[in-house]
Design a protein around this motif. Structure first.
Motif, PDB file in Angstrom:
ATOM      1  N   ILE A 122      10.937   5.823  -1.414  1.00  0.00           N
ATOM      2  CA  ILE A 122       9.919   4.864  -0.958  1.00  0.00           C
ATOM      3  C   ILE A 122      10.025   3.566  -1.748  1.00  0.00           C
ATOM      4  CG2 ILE A 122       7.428   4.426  -0.853  1.00  0.00           C
ATOM      5  CD1 ILE A 122       7.154   7.497  -0.220  1.00  0.00           C
ATOM      6  N   THR A 123      10.239   3.685  -3.056  1.00  0.00           N
ATOM      7  CA  THR A 123      10.400   2.488  -3.892  1.00  0.00           C
ATOM      8  C   THR A 123      11.598   1.679  -3.421  1.00  0.00           C
ATOM      9  OG1 THR A 123       9.415   3.618  -5.790  1.00  0.00           O
ATOM     10  CG2 THR A 123      10.721   1.648  -6.251  1.00  0.00           C
ATOM     11  N   ASP A 124      12.724   2.342  -3.182  1.00  0.00           N
ATOM     12  CA  ASP A 124      13.930   1.652  -2.701  1.00  0.00           C
ATOM     13  C   ASP A 124      13.663   0.926  -1.379  1.00  0.00           C
ATOM     14  OD1 ASP A 124      15.338   2.549  -4.902  1.00  0.00           O
ATOM     15  OD2 ASP A 124      16.383   4.157  -3.817  1.00  0.00           O
ATOM     16  N   GLU A 125      12.951   1.576  -0.479  1.00  0.00           N
ATOM     17  CA  GLU A 125      12.624   0.964   0.810  1.00  0.00           C
ATOM     18  C   GLU A 125      11.768  -0.293   0.614  1.00  0.00           C
ATOM     19  OE1 GLU A 125       9.795   1.925   4.647  1.00  0.00           O
ATOM     20  OE2 GLU A 125      10.593   3.609   3.503  1.00  0.00           O
ATOM     21  N   CYS A 126      10.780  -0.208  -0.260  1.00  0.00           N
ATOM     22  CA  CYS A 126       9.900  -1.353  -0.516  1.00  0.00           C
ATOM     23  C   CYS A 126      10.660  -2.489  -1.197  1.00  0.00           C
ATOM     24  CB  CYS A 126       8.701  -0.919  -1.353  1.00  0.00           C
ATOM     25  SG  CYS A 126       7.546   0.166  -0.456  1.00  0.00           S
ATOM     26  N   VAL A 127      11.580  -2.152  -2.088  1.00  0.00           N
ATOM     27  CA  VAL A 127      12.402  -3.175  -2.747  1.00  0.00           C
ATOM     28  C   VAL A 127      13.286  -3.864  -1.710  1.00  0.00           C
ATOM     29  CG1 VAL A 127      14.313  -3.545  -4.371  1.00  0.00           C
ATOM     30  CG2 VAL A 127      12.337  -2.166  -5.053  1.00  0.00           C
ATOM     31  N   ARG A 128      13.911  -3.084  -0.820  1.00  0.00           N
ATOM     32  CA  ARG A 128      14.738  -3.699   0.231  1.00  0.00           C
ATOM     33  C   ARG A 128      13.902  -4.664   1.076  1.00  0.00           C
ATOM     34  NH1 ARG A 128      17.013   1.453   0.273  1.00  0.00           N
ATOM     35  NH2 ARG A 128      15.635   2.132   1.962  1.00  0.00           N
ATOM     36  N   ASP A 129      12.682  -4.268   1.401  1.00  0.00           N
ATOM     37  CA  ASP A 129      11.800  -5.126   2.204  1.00  0.00           C
ATOM     38  C   ASP A 129      11.478  -6.431   1.467  1.00  0.00           C
ATOM     39  OD1 ASP A 129      11.742  -3.236   4.221  1.00  0.00           O
ATOM     40  OD2 ASP A 129       9.739  -2.483   3.702  1.00  0.00           O
ATOM     41  N   ILE A 130      11.143  -6.351   0.186  1.00  0.00           N
ATOM     42  CA  ILE A 130      10.765  -7.577  -0.546  1.00  0.00           C
ATOM     43  C   ILE A 130      11.988  -8.472  -0.764  1.00  0.00           C
ATOM     44  CG2 ILE A 130      10.949  -6.765  -2.953  1.00  0.00           C
ATOM     45  CD1 ILE A 130       8.165  -8.978  -1.504  1.00  0.00           C
ATOM     46  N   GLU A 149       0.827  -1.215   0.000  1.00  0.00           N
ATOM     47  CA  GLU A 149       0.000   0.000   0.000  1.00  0.00           C
ATOM     48  C   GLU A 149       0.856   1.258   0.000  1.00  0.00           C
ATOM     49  OE1 GLU A 149      -3.220   0.853  -0.492  1.00  0.00           O
ATOM     50  OE2 GLU A 149      -3.403  -1.267  -0.987  1.00  0.00           O
ATOM     51  N   LYS A 150       1.943   1.227   0.771  1.00  0.00           N
ATOM     52  CA  LYS A 150       2.826   2.394   0.854  1.00  0.00           C
ATOM     53  C   LYS A 150       3.344   2.795  -0.524  1.00  0.00           C
ATOM     54  CE  LYS A 150       6.878   3.959   3.386  1.00  0.00           C
ATOM     55  NZ  LYS A 150       7.793   3.650   4.481  1.00  0.00           N
ATOM     56  N   LEU A 151       3.711   1.815  -1.329  1.00  0.00           N
ATOM     57  CA  LEU A 151       4.224   2.098  -2.667  1.00  0.00           C
ATOM     58  C   LEU A 151       3.105   2.558  -3.596  1.00  0.00           C
ATOM     59  CD1 LEU A 151       6.545   2.192  -4.656  1.00  0.00           C
ATOM     60  CD2 LEU A 151       6.207  -0.270  -5.059  1.00  0.00           C
ATOM     61  N   LYS A 152       1.959   1.920  -3.519  1.00  0.00           N
ATOM     62  CA  LYS A 152       0.827   2.338  -4.365  1.00  0.00           C
ATOM     63  C   LYS A 152       0.430   3.782  -4.054  1.00  0.00           C
ATOM     64  CE  LYS A 152      -1.814  -1.357  -3.550  1.00  0.00           C
ATOM     65  NZ  LYS A 152      -2.922  -2.323  -3.647  1.00  0.00           N
ATOM     66  N   GLN A 153       0.414   4.114  -2.766  1.00  0.00           N
ATOM     67  CA  GLN A 153       0.066   5.487  -2.383  1.00  0.00           C
ATOM     68  C   GLN A 153       1.119   6.474  -2.873  1.00  0.00           C
ATOM     69  OE1 GLN A 153      -2.881   6.500  -0.804  1.00  0.00           O
ATOM     70  NE2 GLN A 153      -2.121   8.475  -1.519  1.00  0.00           N
ATOM     71  N   ALA A 154       2.389   6.111  -2.776  1.00  0.00           N
ATOM     72  CA  ALA A 154       3.464   6.998  -3.238  1.00  0.00           C
ATOM     73  C   ALA A 154       3.359   7.237  -4.739  1.00  0.00           C
ATOM     74  CB  ALA A 154       4.822   6.404  -2.873  1.00  0.00           C
ATOM     75  N   ALA A 205      16.140 -17.223  -6.594  1.00  0.00           N
ATOM     76  CA  ALA A 205      16.307 -16.043  -7.463  1.00  0.00           C
ATOM     77  C   ALA A 205      15.642 -14.864  -6.752  1.00  0.00           C
ATOM     78  CB  ALA A 205      15.650 -16.285  -8.808  1.00  0.00           C
ATOM     79  N   ILE A 206      16.371 -13.781  -6.646  1.00  0.00           N
ATOM     80  CA  ILE A 206      15.870 -12.609  -5.934  1.00  0.00           C
ATOM     81  C   ILE A 206      15.583 -11.504  -6.954  1.00  0.00           C
ATOM     82  CG2 ILE A 206      16.414 -10.898  -4.152  1.00  0.00           C
ATOM     83  CD1 ILE A 206      16.316 -13.747  -3.074  1.00  0.00           C
ATOM     84  N   THR A 207      14.413 -10.861  -6.810  1.00  0.00           N
ATOM     85  CA  THR A 207      14.044  -9.784  -7.731  1.00  0.00           C
ATOM     86  C   THR A 207      13.616  -8.548  -6.954  1.00  0.00           C
ATOM     87  OG1 THR A 207      11.659 -10.182  -7.875  1.00  0.00           O
ATOM     88  CG2 THR A 207      13.084 -11.562  -9.255  1.00  0.00           C
ATOM     89  N   ASP A 208      13.369  -7.468  -7.681  1.00  0.00           N
ATOM     90  CA  ASP A 208      12.854  -6.256  -7.059  1.00  0.00           C
ATOM     91  C   ASP A 208      11.335  -6.284  -6.934  1.00  0.00           C
ATOM     92  OD1 ASP A 208      11.902  -5.766  -9.615  1.00  0.00           O
ATOM     93  OD2 ASP A 208      12.953  -3.859  -9.863  1.00  0.00           O
ATOM     94  N   GLY A 209      10.744  -7.422  -7.243  1.00  0.00           N
ATOM     95  CA  GLY A 209       9.296  -7.586  -7.139  1.00  0.00           C
ATOM     96  C   GLY A 209       8.530  -6.890  -8.239  1.00  0.00           C
ATOM     97  N   GLU A 210       9.248  -6.382  -9.237  1.00  0.00           N
ATOM     98  CA  GLU A 210       8.676  -5.543 -10.298  1.00  0.00           C
ATOM     99  C   GLU A 210       8.014  -4.301  -9.694  1.00  0.00           C
ATOM    100  OE1 GLU A 210       6.224  -7.958 -12.884  1.00  0.00           O
ATOM    101  OE2 GLU A 210       7.998  -8.808 -13.841  1.00  0.00           O
ATOM    102  N   PHE A 211       8.646  -3.751  -8.672  1.00  0.00           N
ATOM    103  CA  PHE A 211       8.141  -2.547  -8.028  1.00  0.00           C
ATOM    104  C   PHE A 211       8.566  -1.287  -8.771  1.00  0.00           C
ATOM    105  CE2 PHE A 211       7.913  -4.440  -3.436  1.00  0.00           C
ATOM    106  CZ  PHE A 211       6.920  -5.289  -3.842  1.00  0.00           C
ATOM    107  N   ARG A 212       9.583  -1.369  -9.607  1.00  0.00           N
ATOM    108  CA  ARG A 212      10.090  -0.173 -10.302  1.00  0.00           C
ATOM    109  C   ARG A 212       9.353   0.071 -11.587  1.00  0.00           C
ATOM    110  NH1 ARG A 212      14.249   1.372  -7.385  1.00  0.00           N
ATOM    111  NH2 ARG A 212      15.343  -0.197  -6.230  1.00  0.00           N
TER     112      ARG A 212
END
Length: 85
Positions: free
Chosen positions: A59-67, A37-42, A78-85
């Motif tokens: 905020i995106t970087d923080e969410c990527v670190r979390d995932i 939600e934090k990323l969607k809101q940002a 295999a580790i990804t950025d979750g396609e958050f970018r």
């Protein structure tokens, strides 16, 4: 009644099935995760001019670190950025 526990022969059969499945079924991760939600809101706030691009990127970087942390903890191969970018 064995309190829901498998007999030793049932347990052996379960392990054999698991090993067969593990060795014969191929799979891979695609790396896409639901956005927090934090990323969607940002992203919404950025599109409305409420936050800067730097704030969105932070905020995106923080969410990527979390995932990434969650994927490592889960033992993903295999580790990804979750396609958050």
């Amino acid at each position: 009644n064995n309190n829901g526990r498998l007999s030793s022969s049932d347990e052996r059969r379960r392990r054999i099935r698991y090993e067969y499945i593990k060795d014969t079924i191929r799979y891979d991760f695609v790396g896409s995760f639901l956005r927090p939600e934090k990323l969607k809101q940002a992203k919404k706030d950025f599109s409305e001019g409420k936050i800067t691009e730097k704030e969105l990127n932070d905020i995106t970087d923080e969410c990527v670190r979390d995932i990434v942390t969650k994927q490592k903890a889960a033992g993903f191969h295999a580790i990804t950025d979750g396609e958050f970018r």
